[in-house]
Write a protein that holds these residues in place. Structure first.
Motif, short mmCIF file in Angstrom:
data_model
loop_
_atom_site.label_atom_id
_atom_site.label_comp_id
_atom_site.label_asym_id
_atom_site.label_seq_id
_atom_site.Cartn_x
_atom_site.Cartn_y
_atom_site.Cartn_z
N VAL A 55 -30.88 29.84 134.27
CA VAL A 55 -30.54 28.80 133.31
C VAL A 55 -30.99 27.46 133.87
O VAL A 55 -30.64 27.11 134.99
N SER A 56 -31.77 26.72 133.10
CA SER A 56 -32.25 25.41 133.52
C SER A 56 -31.42 24.32 132.87
O SER A 56 -31.09 24.39 131.69
N PHE A 57 -31.12 23.32 133.69
CA PHE A 57 -30.37 22.15 133.25
C PHE A 57 -31.25 20.92 133.47
O PHE A 57 -32.31 21.01 134.07
N GLU A 58 -30.78 19.78 133.02
CA GLU A 58 -31.53 18.54 133.18
C GLU A 58 -31.84 18.25 134.65
O GLU A 58 -32.91 17.77 134.98
N ASP A 59 -30.89 18.58 135.53
CA ASP A 59 -31.03 18.23 136.96
C ASP A 59 -31.23 19.41 137.88
O ASP A 59 -31.03 19.29 139.08
N GLY A 60 -31.60 20.57 137.36
CA GLY A 60 -31.82 21.72 138.22
C GLY A 60 -31.66 23.03 137.48
O GLY A 60 -31.74 23.06 136.25
N GLN A 61 -31.42 24.11 138.25
CA GLN A 61 -31.26 25.41 137.61
C GLN A 61 -30.35 26.30 138.44
O GLN A 61 -30.12 26.06 139.61
N GLU A 62 -29.82 27.33 137.79
CA GLU A 62 -29.02 28.37 138.44
C GLU A 62 -29.73 29.69 138.17
O GLU A 62 -30.18 29.94 137.05
N THR A 63 -29.82 30.53 139.19
CA THR A 63 -30.45 31.83 139.02
C THR A 63 -29.44 32.93 139.26
O THR A 63 -28.42 32.73 139.93
N GLY A 64 -29.71 34.12 138.73
CA GLY A 64 -28.83 35.25 138.93
C GLY A 64 -27.50 35.12 138.22
O GLY A 64 -26.49 35.65 138.66
N VAL A 65 -27.47 34.41 137.11
CA VAL A 65 -26.24 34.15 136.37
C VAL A 65 -25.91 35.36 135.50
O VAL A 65 -26.76 35.86 134.77
N SER A 66 -24.68 35.82 135.57
CA SER A 66 -24.25 36.95 134.72
C SER A 66 -23.86 36.44 133.34
O SER A 66 -23.52 35.27 133.16
N ALA A 67 -23.87 37.35 132.38
CA ALA A 67 -23.50 36.99 131.01
C ALA A 67 -22.05 36.52 130.93
O ALA A 67 -21.70 35.71 130.07
N THR A 94 -30.55 25.84 129.19
CA THR A 94 -31.43 26.72 128.44
C THR A 94 -31.78 27.93 129.29
O THR A 94 -32.17 27.76 130.45
N VAL A 95 -31.65 29.11 128.72
CA VAL A 95 -32.06 30.32 129.42
C VAL A 95 -33.58 30.30 129.52
O VAL A 95 -34.28 30.21 128.52
N THR A 96 -34.08 30.35 130.77
CA THR A 96 -35.53 30.31 130.97
C THR A 96 -36.09 31.65 131.41
O THR A 96 -37.29 31.87 131.33
N GLN A 97 -35.20 32.55 131.87
CA GLN A 97 -35.67 33.87 132.29
C GLN A 97 -34.53 34.86 132.18
O GLN A 97 -33.39 34.55 132.50
N VAL A 98 -34.86 36.07 131.72
CA VAL A 98 -33.90 37.16 131.65
C VAL A 98 -34.43 38.26 132.58
O VAL A 98 -35.58 38.68 132.46
N MET A 99 -33.59 38.69 133.53
CA MET A 99 -33.98 39.73 134.47
C MET A 99 -32.99 40.88 134.37
O MET A 99 -31.80 40.65 134.18
N GLU A 100 -33.48 42.09 134.49
CA GLU A 100 -32.59 43.25 134.46
C GLU A 100 -32.37 43.74 135.88
O GLU A 100 -33.31 43.91 136.65
N THR A 101 -31.09 43.96 136.23
CA THR A 101 -30.76 44.49 137.55
C THR A 101 -31.04 45.99 137.59
O THR A 101 -31.28 46.62 136.57
N MET A 102 -30.98 46.58 138.78
CA MET A 102 -31.21 48.02 138.89
C MET A 102 -30.09 48.83 138.24
O MET A 102 -30.22 50.03 138.05
N PHE A 103 -29.00 48.17 137.88
CA PHE A 103 -27.90 48.83 137.20
C PHE A 103 -28.00 48.69 135.68
O PHE A 103 -27.09 49.09 134.95
N GLY A 104 -29.08 48.10 135.19
CA GLY A 104 -29.30 47.97 133.76
C GLY A 104 -28.61 46.78 133.12
O GLY A 104 -28.60 46.65 131.90
N GLU A 105 -28.02 45.89 133.92
CA GLU A 105 -27.38 44.70 133.39
C GLU A 105 -28.34 43.52 133.49
O GLU A 105 -29.17 43.46 134.38
N ALA A 106 -28.20 42.59 132.58
CA ALA A 106 -29.07 41.41 132.59
C ALA A 106 -28.45 40.29 133.42
O ALA A 106 -27.23 40.11 133.42
#
Length: 66
Positions: free
Chosen positions: A40-52, A24-36
């Motif tokens: 993403v949170s999973f049952e056993d952890g999360q990944e941050t800074g994931v590109s589309a 599940t997407v838990t946070q959307v962040m915009e980079t300084m280049f305007g890209e999101a």
């Protein structure tokens, strides 16, 4: 494709322990280049800074399995 908070997604990164998992997407962040980037949170952890490029929308059938 862009995603919003609370969207269910399939994560693809062969270097991650969560490759192929639905999360599940838990946070959307915009980079300084305007890209999101996403947290993403999973049952056993999360990944941050994931590109589309590493995400795809989870099918309704997929989300019923979890």
């Amino acid at each position: 494709m862009s995603f919003e908070k609370d969207d269910r997604v399939v994560f693809h990164d062969k270097h991650s322990e969560f490759d192929g998992d639905i999360g599940t997407v838990t946070q959307v962040m915009e980079t300084m280049f305007g890209e999101a980037t996403y947290t993403v949170s999973f049952e056993d952890g999360q990944e941050t800074g994931v590109s589309a490029d590493s995400l795809e929308a989870a099918d309704e059938d997929d989300t019923d399995e979890e």
